[in-house]
Design a protein around this motif. Structure first.
Motif, PDB file in Angstrom:
ATOM      1  N   LEU A  39       0.829  -1.208   0.000  1.00 31.41           N
ATOM      2  CA  LEU A  39       0.000   0.000   0.000  1.00 31.41           C
ATOM      3  C   LEU A  39       0.859   1.252   0.000  1.00 31.41           C
ATOM      4  O   LEU A  39       0.608   2.188  -0.769  1.00 31.41           O
ATOM      5  N   PHE A  40       1.880   1.280   0.844  1.00 31.52           N
ATOM      6  CA  PHE A  40       2.746   2.456   0.893  1.00 31.52           C
ATOM      7  C   PHE A  40       3.494   2.649  -0.420  1.00 31.52           C
ATOM      8  O   PHE A  40       3.573   3.765  -0.933  1.00 31.52           O
ATOM      9  N   LEU A  41       4.033   1.569  -0.977  1.00 34.89           N
ATOM     10  CA  LEU A  41       4.772   1.693  -2.237  1.00 34.89           C
ATOM     11  C   LEU A  41       3.860   2.115  -3.382  1.00 34.89           C
ATOM     12  O   LEU A  41       4.253   2.908  -4.243  1.00 34.89           O
ATOM     13  N   LEU A  42       2.648   1.599  -3.388  1.00 31.61           N
ATOM     14  CA  LEU A  42       1.687   1.980  -4.425  1.00 31.61           C
ATOM     15  C   LEU A  42       1.330   3.459  -4.315  1.00 31.61           C
ATOM     16  O   LEU A  42       1.299   4.176  -5.327  1.00 31.61           O
ATOM     17  N   ALA A  43       1.073   3.930  -3.094  1.00 27.85           N
ATOM     18  CA  ALA A  43       0.752   5.347  -2.892  1.00 27.85           C
ATOM     19  C   ALA A  43       1.925   6.228  -3.304  1.00 27.85           C
ATOM     20  O   ALA A  43       1.746   7.255  -3.980  1.00 27.85           O
ATOM     21  N   PHE A  44       3.136   5.835  -2.908  1.00 28.79           N
ATOM     22  CA  PHE A  44       4.326   6.599  -3.274  1.00 28.79           C
ATOM     23  C   PHE A  44       4.491   6.666  -4.792  1.00 28.79           C
ATOM     24  O   PHE A  44       4.759   7.727  -5.355  1.00 28.79           O
ATOM     25  N   GLY A  45       4.316   5.545  -5.466  1.00 30.55           N
ATOM     26  CA  GLY A  45       4.471   5.514  -6.916  1.00 30.55           C
ATOM     27  C   GLY A  45       3.427   6.339  -7.638  1.00 30.55           C
ATOM     28  O   GLY A  45       3.733   7.074  -8.579  1.00 30.55           O
ATOM     29  N   ILE A  46       2.185   6.237  -7.198  1.00 32.78           N
ATOM     30  CA  ILE A  46       1.105   6.997  -7.848  1.00 32.78           C
ATOM     31  C   ILE A  46       1.299   8.490  -7.628  1.00 32.78           C
ATOM     32  O   ILE A  46       1.141   9.294  -8.561  1.00 32.78           O
TER      33      ILE A  46
END
Length: 185
Positions: A39-46
Motif C-alpha cells: 500500500l505504501f509503495l503503491l501510494a508513493f508511486g502513484i
C-alpha cells in the motif's frame, strides 16, 4: 576432509495449507506485512507519477517526503502490486515474497548509497530514500520470517514439523499439541 551430518530420510516440502487453517496467525502476519508495504509503495508511486516528473529526472521532486522520478515511481507501483498479489495468495508464497523483496530492498539501499554522488544515480535517490529502503527491507524480512526462523518454534508450527519429521509424528507430541489446542480435532 570435512564430514557432514546427514539427515535421515528425504526433505519434505512444506505445504502451508496442509497444516494450518486459513485464518492461522502466521498467514495473517505474512498478508498484513505484504499489504502494508504494498500500500505504501503503491501510494508513493502513484503520487510520484501524478506530478508529471521526467522519467530519468534527477531533480528535487518529492512524494511522501522521498525523492522520486518517473522510473522510481513506476518501479514502486510494480513492487507494490507484486506485494498485493502476495497478500491475496498468502501462505508460503507471501512469506517467501516478503523475505525475497526484503533482501532486494536492502541490496538496493546499499547499491544506491554507493551511487548517490555519481551520475549513475538514475533513480534520483537521496539519503532519505536509502534509509527508507533499509527500513522497508528489514520490515519485509521480519514479516516474512515471522514464525519461520527461530530455535523456539512451537511443535504445531508447520516449519518445525518439516524440519523434524521423525519427531513430529510421535504420539506424545500429538497428545501435547491437542492439550495445548483443545479446539483442533
Amino acid at each position: 576432509m570435512a564430514s557432514h551430518a546427514m539427515q535421515s530420510g528425504t526433505r519434505r516440502r512444506i505445504r502451508f495449507d496442509e497444516h494450518l487453517p486459513v485464518d492461522h496467525r502466521l498467514n495473517l502476519v505474512y498478508r498484513i506485512g505484504a499489504g502494508l508495504m504494498g500500500l505504501f509503495l503503491l501510494a508513493f508511486g502513484i503520487l510520484g507519477l501524478t506530478d508529471n516528473i521526467g522519467f530519468f529526472n534527477t531533480g528535487g521532486n518529492t512524494a511522501l517526503g522521498l525523492n522520486t522520478n518517473g522510473t522510481l515511481s513506476v518501479l514502486s507501483i510494480c513492487v507494490g502490486l507484486l506485494l498485493f498479489v502476495g497478500m491475496v495468495i498468502g501462505g508460503n508464497f507471501a512469506s517467501t515474497l516478503n523475505m525475497t523483496l526484503g533482501i532486494l530492498f536492502l541490496l538496493s539501499g546499499f547499491l544506491n548509497l554507493a551511487l548517490l554522488p555519481t551520475p549513475y544515480n538514475f533513480l534520483a535517490f537521496k539519503i532519505q530514500n536509502v534509509l527508507f529502503s533499509f527500513v522497508v527491507g528489514l520490515l519485509l524480512m521480519v514479516f516474512g520470517m515471522y514464525g519461520r526462523v527461530s530455535s523456539t518454534l512451537p511443535h504445531d508450527n508447520p516449519y518445525w514439523r518439516a524440519r523434524h519429521p521423525d519427531l513430529a509424528e510421535t504420539p506424545e507430541l500429538e497428545q501435547s499439541t491437542k492439550q495445548a489446542n483443545p479446539q483442533q480435532p
